[in-house]
Scaffold this active site. Structure first.
Site, PDB file in Angstrom:
ATOM      1  N   GLY A   1      -2.751 -18.487   5.801  1.00 50.38           N
ATOM      2  CA  GLY A   1      -3.640 -18.661   6.951  1.00 50.38           C
ATOM      3  C   GLY A   1      -2.957 -18.176   8.211  1.00 50.38           C
ATOM      4  O   GLY A   1      -1.730 -17.999   8.238  1.00 50.38           O
TER       5      GLY A   1
ATOM      6  N   GLN B   1      -1.192 -17.810  17.139  1.00 52.21           N
ATOM      7  CA  GLN B   1       0.099 -17.345  16.621  1.00 52.21           C
ATOM      8  C   GLN B   1       0.375 -15.878  16.930  1.00 52.21           C
ATOM      9  O   GLN B   1       1.523 -15.444  16.858  1.00 52.21           O
ATOM     10  CB  GLN B   1       0.176 -17.568  15.097  1.00 52.21           C
ATOM     11  CG  GLN B   1       0.197 -19.029  14.705  1.00 52.21           C
ATOM     12  CD  GLN B   1       0.162 -19.194  13.203  1.00 52.21           C
ATOM     13  OE1 GLN B   1      -0.909 -19.165  12.601  1.00 52.21           O
ATOM     14  NE2 GLN B   1       1.327 -19.355  12.581  1.00 52.21           N
TER      15      GLN B   1
ATOM     16  N   CYS C   1       5.007 -22.837   7.934  1.00 51.53           N
ATOM     17  CA  CYS C   1       4.300 -22.203   9.044  1.00 51.53           C
ATOM     18  C   CYS C   1       4.987 -20.900   9.401  1.00 51.53           C
ATOM     19  O   CYS C   1       6.213 -20.857   9.548  1.00 51.53           O
ATOM     20  CB  CYS C   1       4.285 -23.134  10.264  1.00 51.53           C
ATOM     21  SG  CYS C   1       3.360 -22.438  11.653  1.00 51.53           S
ATOM     22  N   LEU C   2       4.195 -19.841   9.536  1.00 50.07           N
ATOM     23  CA  LEU C   2       4.757 -18.525   9.865  1.00 50.07           C
ATOM     24  C   LEU C   2       5.412 -18.529  11.244  1.00 50.07           C
ATOM     25  O   LEU C   2       6.249 -17.676  11.526  1.00 50.07           O
ATOM     26  CB  LEU C   2       3.661 -17.449   9.801  1.00 50.07           C
ATOM     27  CG  LEU C   2       3.076 -17.189   8.399  1.00 50.07           C
ATOM     28  CD1 LEU C   2       1.883 -16.246   8.501  1.00 50.07           C
ATOM     29  CD2 LEU C   2       4.131 -16.627   7.453  1.00 50.07           C
TER      30      LEU C   2
ATOM     31  N   HIS D   1      -4.253 -27.549   9.556  1.00 47.27           N
ATOM     32  CA  HIS D   1      -3.040 -26.898  10.084  1.00 47.27           C
ATOM     33  C   HIS D   1      -3.423 -25.814  11.108  1.00 47.27           C
ATOM     34  O   HIS D   1      -2.828 -25.724  12.188  1.00 47.27           O
ATOM     35  CB  HIS D   1      -2.248 -26.312   8.903  1.00 47.27           C
ATOM     36  CG  HIS D   1      -1.049 -25.509   9.248  1.00 47.27           C
ATOM     37  ND1 HIS D   1       0.233 -25.888   8.894  1.00 47.27           N
ATOM     38  CD2 HIS D   1      -0.916 -24.327   9.903  1.00 47.27           C
ATOM     39  CE1 HIS D   1       1.099 -24.976   9.337  1.00 47.27           C
ATOM     40  NE2 HIS D   1       0.431 -24.015   9.939  1.00 47.27           N
ATOM     41  N   GLU D   2      -4.440 -25.020  10.781  1.00 47.64           N
ATOM     42  CA  GLU D   2      -4.838 -23.913  11.676  1.00 47.64           C
ATOM     43  C   GLU D   2      -5.514 -24.440  12.950  1.00 47.64           C
ATOM     44  O   GLU D   2      -5.285 -23.907  14.039  1.00 47.64           O
ATOM     45  CB  GLU D   2      -5.772 -22.948  10.945  1.00 47.64           C
ATOM     46  CG  GLU D   2      -5.223 -22.319   9.662  1.00 47.64           C
ATOM     47  CD  GLU D   2      -3.857 -21.689   9.806  1.00 47.64           C
ATOM     48  OE1 GLU D   2      -3.419 -21.393  10.937  1.00 47.64           O
ATOM     49  OE2 GLU D   2      -3.186 -21.502   8.777  1.00 47.64           O
TER      50      GLU D   2
ATOM     51  N   HIS E   1      -3.052 -25.409  15.455  1.00 51.54           N
ATOM     52  CA  HIS E   1      -2.559 -24.265  16.249  1.00 51.54           C
ATOM     53  C   HIS E   1      -3.474 -23.986  17.443  1.00 51.54           C
ATOM     54  O   HIS E   1      -3.001 -23.729  18.545  1.00 51.54           O
ATOM     55  CB  HIS E   1      -2.480 -22.990  15.402  1.00 51.54           C
ATOM     56  CG  HIS E   1      -1.253 -22.880  14.555  1.00 51.54           C
ATOM     57  ND1 HIS E   1       0.015 -22.871  15.068  1.00 51.54           N
ATOM     58  CD2 HIS E   1      -1.108 -22.733  13.211  1.00 51.54           C
ATOM     59  CE1 HIS E   1       0.896 -22.736  14.079  1.00 51.54           C
ATOM     60  NE2 HIS E   1       0.241 -22.651  12.944  1.00 51.54           N
TER      61      HIS E   1
HETATM   62  O1  GNR Z   1       1.371 -19.575   4.929  1.00 53.55           O
HETATM   63  C1  GNR Z   1       1.180 -20.760   5.186  1.00 53.55           C
HETATM   64  N1  GNR Z   1       1.309 -21.683   4.196  1.00 53.55           N
HETATM   65  C2  GNR Z   1       0.909 -23.007   4.336  1.00 53.55           C
HETATM   66  C3  GNR Z   1       1.324 -23.909   3.356  1.00 53.55           C
HETATM   67  C4  GNR Z   1       0.931 -25.232   3.434  1.00 53.55           C
HETATM   68  C5  GNR Z   1       0.124 -25.654   4.470  1.00 53.55           C
HETATM   69  C6  GNR Z   1      -0.273 -24.774   5.461  1.00 53.55           C
HETATM   70  C7  GNR Z   1       0.115 -23.456   5.391  1.00 53.55           C
HETATM   71  S1  GNR Z   1      -0.421 -22.342   6.612  1.00 53.55           S
HETATM   72  C8  GNR Z   1       0.879 -21.178   6.564  1.00 53.55           C
HETATM   73  C9  GNR Z   1       0.574 -20.009   7.471  1.00 53.55           C
HETATM   74  C10 GNR Z   1       0.533 -20.492   8.900  1.00 53.55           C
HETATM   75  O2  GNR Z   1       1.513 -20.709   9.580  1.00 53.55           O
HETATM   76  N2  GNR Z   1      -0.651 -20.727   9.409  1.00 53.55           N
HETATM   77  O3  GNR Z   1      -0.768 -21.210  10.642  1.00 53.55           O
HETATM   78 NI    NI Z   2       1.087 -22.307  11.031  1.00 49.52          NI
END
Ligand code: GNR
Ligand code: NI
Length: 169
Positions: free
Chosen positions: A47, A52, A94-95, A136-137, A140
């Site tokens: 995601g 980001q 998270c990236l 999670h998104e 952000h």
């Molecule tokens: O790549 C991603 N893997 C992930 C694994 C578990 C829960 C959430 C994520 S999202 C993350 C990519 C990212 O940073 N999205 O904001």
């Molecule tokens: Ni993230």
């Protein structure tokens, strides 16, 4: 052609920006979502939120498929936690916080609303990974990060490490 965008890394203060609602469903929105998908696939993420890549609008892309061939785009996503929910713990990454994996506890049952790239409204009760990933998104888009769920000690440790990496580049 799609373009690879630069992903902001914690503790970049721009990651704390609250994103603005999308109200123009035009070609530039479609172009940005394609660039974000390209960037997400390149980084092996599942995601990516516009925040980001330093674009402060309420746009999220995702692909939860094994084959990485089921791109999803969520415009103005929002959710309500269902009353009968339980809490689930899942190891998230998270990236924007490379090398930091943490168990995060979240509600396991939500009602999700969003618009597509044409502005059409959708509502579902997602299952599995989508439930976790969209929370999670949306964090952000609110300027919130995984490090906000852990102790100050852990947060300071990852902050120092990433600042050192940044200064070495
Ligand atoms: O790549 C991603 N893997 C992930 C694994 C578990 C829960 C959430 C994520 S999202 C993350 C990519 C990212 O940073 N999205 O904001
Ligand atoms: Ni993230």
């Amino acid at each position: 052609m799609s373009k690879k965008l630069k992903i902001l890394i914690f503790p970049d203060p721009k990651l704390r920006t609250v994103a603005k609602k999308v109200d123009k469903f035009d070609k530039s929105l479609k172009n940005l979502s394609e660039d974000m998908l390209f960037t997400m696939y390149d980084a092996n993420g599942i995601g990516l939120a516009a925040t980001q890549v330093d674009k402060h609008i309420r746009l999220v892309v995702m692909d939860l498929s094994e084959e990485r061939n089921e791109p999803m785009v969520f415009v103005n996503p929002e959710y309500n936690v269902n009353k009968d929910h339980n809490l689930i713990e899942f190891e998230e990454g998270c990236l924007s916080i490379p090398g930091f994996n943490q168990n995060i506890t979240r509600p396991d049952s939500i009602e999700l609303k969003w618009q597509d790239l044409d502005g059409i409204q959708h509502t579902t009760t997602p299952e599995g990974m989508l439930t976790i990933c969209i929370q999670h998104e949306i964090d952000h888009l609110e300027g919130k990060l995984m490090v906000d769920y852990v102790s100050a000690l852990k947060r300071d440790r990852v902050r120092s490490r990433l600042l050192k990496d940044f200064n070495r580049k």
